[in-house]
Design a protein around this motif. Structure first.
Motif, mmCIF file in Angstrom:
data_model
loop_
_atom_site.group_PDB
_atom_site.id
_atom_site.type_symbol
_atom_site.label_atom_id
_atom_site.label_comp_id
_atom_site.label_asym_id
_atom_site.label_seq_id
_atom_site.Cartn_x
_atom_site.Cartn_y
_atom_site.Cartn_z
ATOM 1 N N ASP A 139 -54.300 20.039 -63.427
ATOM 2 C CA ASP A 139 -53.799 19.317 -64.593
ATOM 3 C C ASP A 139 -53.564 20.330 -65.711
ATOM 4 N N PRO A 140 -52.307 20.574 -66.108
ATOM 5 C CA PRO A 140 -52.053 21.593 -67.127
ATOM 6 C C PRO A 140 -52.556 21.215 -68.514
ATOM 7 N N SER A 141 -52.832 19.947 -68.737
ATOM 8 C CA SER A 141 -53.335 19.513 -70.042
ATOM 9 C C SER A 141 -54.822 19.764 -70.206
ATOM 10 N N SER A 142 -55.594 19.439 -69.177
ATOM 11 C CA SER A 142 -57.055 19.522 -69.272
ATOM 12 C C SER A 142 -57.666 20.664 -68.476
ATOM 13 N N GLY A 143 -56.902 21.219 -67.530
ATOM 14 C CA GLY A 143 -57.460 22.232 -66.641
ATOM 15 C C GLY A 143 -58.228 21.659 -65.466
ATOM 16 N N ALA A 144 -58.287 20.333 -65.356
ATOM 17 C CA ALA A 144 -59.000 19.700 -64.244
ATOM 18 C C ALA A 144 -58.323 20.033 -62.920
ATOM 19 N N LEU A 145 -59.127 20.151 -61.868
ATOM 20 C CA LEU A 145 -58.610 20.321 -60.524
ATOM 21 C C LEU A 145 -58.657 18.981 -59.800
ATOM 22 N N VAL A 146 -57.575 18.656 -59.105
ATOM 23 C CA VAL A 146 -57.462 17.385 -58.397
ATOM 24 C C VAL A 146 -57.190 17.668 -56.924
ATOM 25 N N ILE A 147 -58.001 17.094 -56.056
ATOM 26 C CA ILE A 147 -57.842 17.244 -54.608
ATOM 27 C C ILE A 147 -57.472 15.883 -54.030
ATOM 28 N N VAL A 148 -56.446 15.887 -53.187
ATOM 29 C CA VAL A 148 -56.020 14.642 -52.536
ATOM 30 C C VAL A 148 -56.344 14.742 -51.053
ATOM 31 N N GLU A 149 -57.055 13.755 -50.571
ATOM 32 C CA GLU A 149 -57.514 13.716 -49.178
ATOM 33 C C GLU A 149 -56.336 13.614 -48.212
ATOM 34 N N LYS A 150 -56.472 14.272 -47.059
ATOM 35 C CA LYS A 150 -55.511 14.104 -45.969
ATOM 36 C C LYS A 150 -56.064 13.038 -45.031
ATOM 37 N N ARG A 151 -55.408 11.909 -45.026
ATOM 38 C CA ARG A 151 -55.952 10.762 -44.304
ATOM 39 C C ARG A 151 -54.823 10.015 -43.604
ATOM 40 N N TYR A 152 -55.084 9.591 -42.369
ATOM 41 C CA TYR A 152 -54.071 8.854 -41.617
ATOM 42 C C TYR A 152 -54.414 7.373 -41.480
#
Length: 268
Positions: A139-152
Motif C-alpha cells: 500500500d503506497p499510502s500506509s506502507g502496509a503489506l498485503v498478501i492474497v491467498e492462492k486458493r482454488y
C-alpha cells in the motif's frame, strides 16, 4: 471503470535475455529508475533479483545477502525499496513465511551487470494457520503489506501487515476474503505507483480495482472488481504482473527459457 477493463491489446515487447531467468514468478516496475523492471525466479534459485528493461535486456543481477529463496513468489516496490515475498507454501506447512526488504540497487552502478544488497527479513505468521500465497501488494499510502491467498476452493483470504518491521514475527490480520468467483488461483498482483489502480492475476485473467480516496488496498480488494478483457493463457504458465505508473497498462512475463515480456493496454 478502470482503463484496464476495456478490451486490451497484448504486445510482445521483448524476451528476457538473462540465462538465469528460467522460472520467473514476480514482476514490478521500479518507482525511481525509469524503464526498469525487477523480477526473480521461483524456488530453486539463489536469493537474487534481476533488473531488466521493458524489452527484456538484463541490466543487473543483484545478489541478496541475508536471504534464502525457499519459495519466492512475488516482488513489490516502494520508492527506493523492494520487497521479495518468500510466501509460497504449496502444502500449507510453513509456520512462518518471510518478506525480504532491500534497498533498490542502482542499475547504472552495477559493475558487469552484478550488484549486491543486504536484506532485512520480516517474518510473518497467519492468524488462522499456514496458507499458500503468491501475491504481495504494498500500500503506497500506509506502507502496509498485503498478501492474497492462492486458493482454488472457496474464497481467497486477504491478509495485512500494517507496520511490518524487521525483527521478530508479525502476525498478519485477515482483512476479509475476495468476492465469490474473483481471483481463483491468484498468482501475482500489483498496485500502481500512483496508488489508484490495483490488479491481481490468475493463470488466465486479470482483475482490476479502482481505489477510492482514503481507502486502503486491503479494503478495496473486498469490493467487486472488473475483469480485464484479455486472456492471459497465451503466455503459458504466467504468474507475474506489473502495473504501469498510472495503471493504464500492465506487463507480464511467464516461466520458461527466454520468456516473452508482454504489455497489455487498451485498444486505440
Amino acid at each position: 471503470m478502470p482503463a484496464l477493463c476495456a478490451r486490451l491489446r497484448a504486445q510482445v515487447t521483448g524476451h528476457v535475455s538473462a540465462r538465469a531467468a528460467t522460472e520467473l514468478s514476480g514482476l514490478v516496475l521500479s518507482r525511481t529508475q525509469r524503464g526498469v523492471l525487477w523480477t526473480h525466479n521461483d524456488s530453486g534459485d539463489r536469493a537474487r533479483l534481476l533488473a531488466v528493461t521493458k524489452r527484456g535486456r538484463l541490466l543487473a543481477d543483484a545478489s541478496v545477502a541475508g536471504a534464502a529463496n525457499v519459495d519466492w513468489e512475488d516482488v513489490a516496490a516502494g520508492r527506493g525499496v523492494l520487497f521479495a515475498a518468500d510466501v509460497g507454501d504449496n502444502l500449507a506447512r510453513r509456520a512462518t513465511v518471510a518478506v525480504y526488504r532491500v534497498a533498490e540497487p542502482r542499475v547504472a552502478g552495477a559493475r558487469g551487470g552484478r550488484a549486491a544488497v543486504t536484506a532485512r527479513r520480516i517474518d510473518l505468521r497467519y492468524p488462522d494457520g499456514p496458507r499458500d500465497a503468491e501475491a504481495l501488494l504494498r500500500d503506497p499510502s500506509s506502507g502496509a503489506l498485503v498478501i492474497v491467498e492462492k486458493r482454488y476452493g472457496g474464497r481467497a483470504g486477504v491478509y495485512v501487515a500494517k507496520r511490518p518491521a524487521p525483527g521478530g514475527t508479525v502476525t498478519l490480520r485477515r482483512s476479509g476474503r475476495l468476492r465469490p468467483g474473483v481471483g481463483v488461483g491468484v498468482t501475482g498482483g500489483d498496485v500502481s505507483a500512483d496508488g489508484r489502480t490495483i490488479a491481481l492475476r490468475t493463470y488466465d485473467r486479470a482483475f482490476v480495482w479502482r481505489r477510492r480516496p482514503a481507502e486502503s488496498v486491503a479494503a478495496a480488494l473486498l469490493r467487486r472488481p472488473c475483469s480485464a478483457r484479455a486472456s492471459l493463457l497465451v503466455e503459458g504458465q504466467g504468474e507475474a504482473l506489473a502495473l504501469s505508473r498510472y495503471g493504464g497498462a500492465f506487463y507480464t512475463v511467464p516461466e520458461g527459457s527466454r520468456p516473452a515480456l508482454r504489455r497489455y493496454a487498451p485498444l486505440g
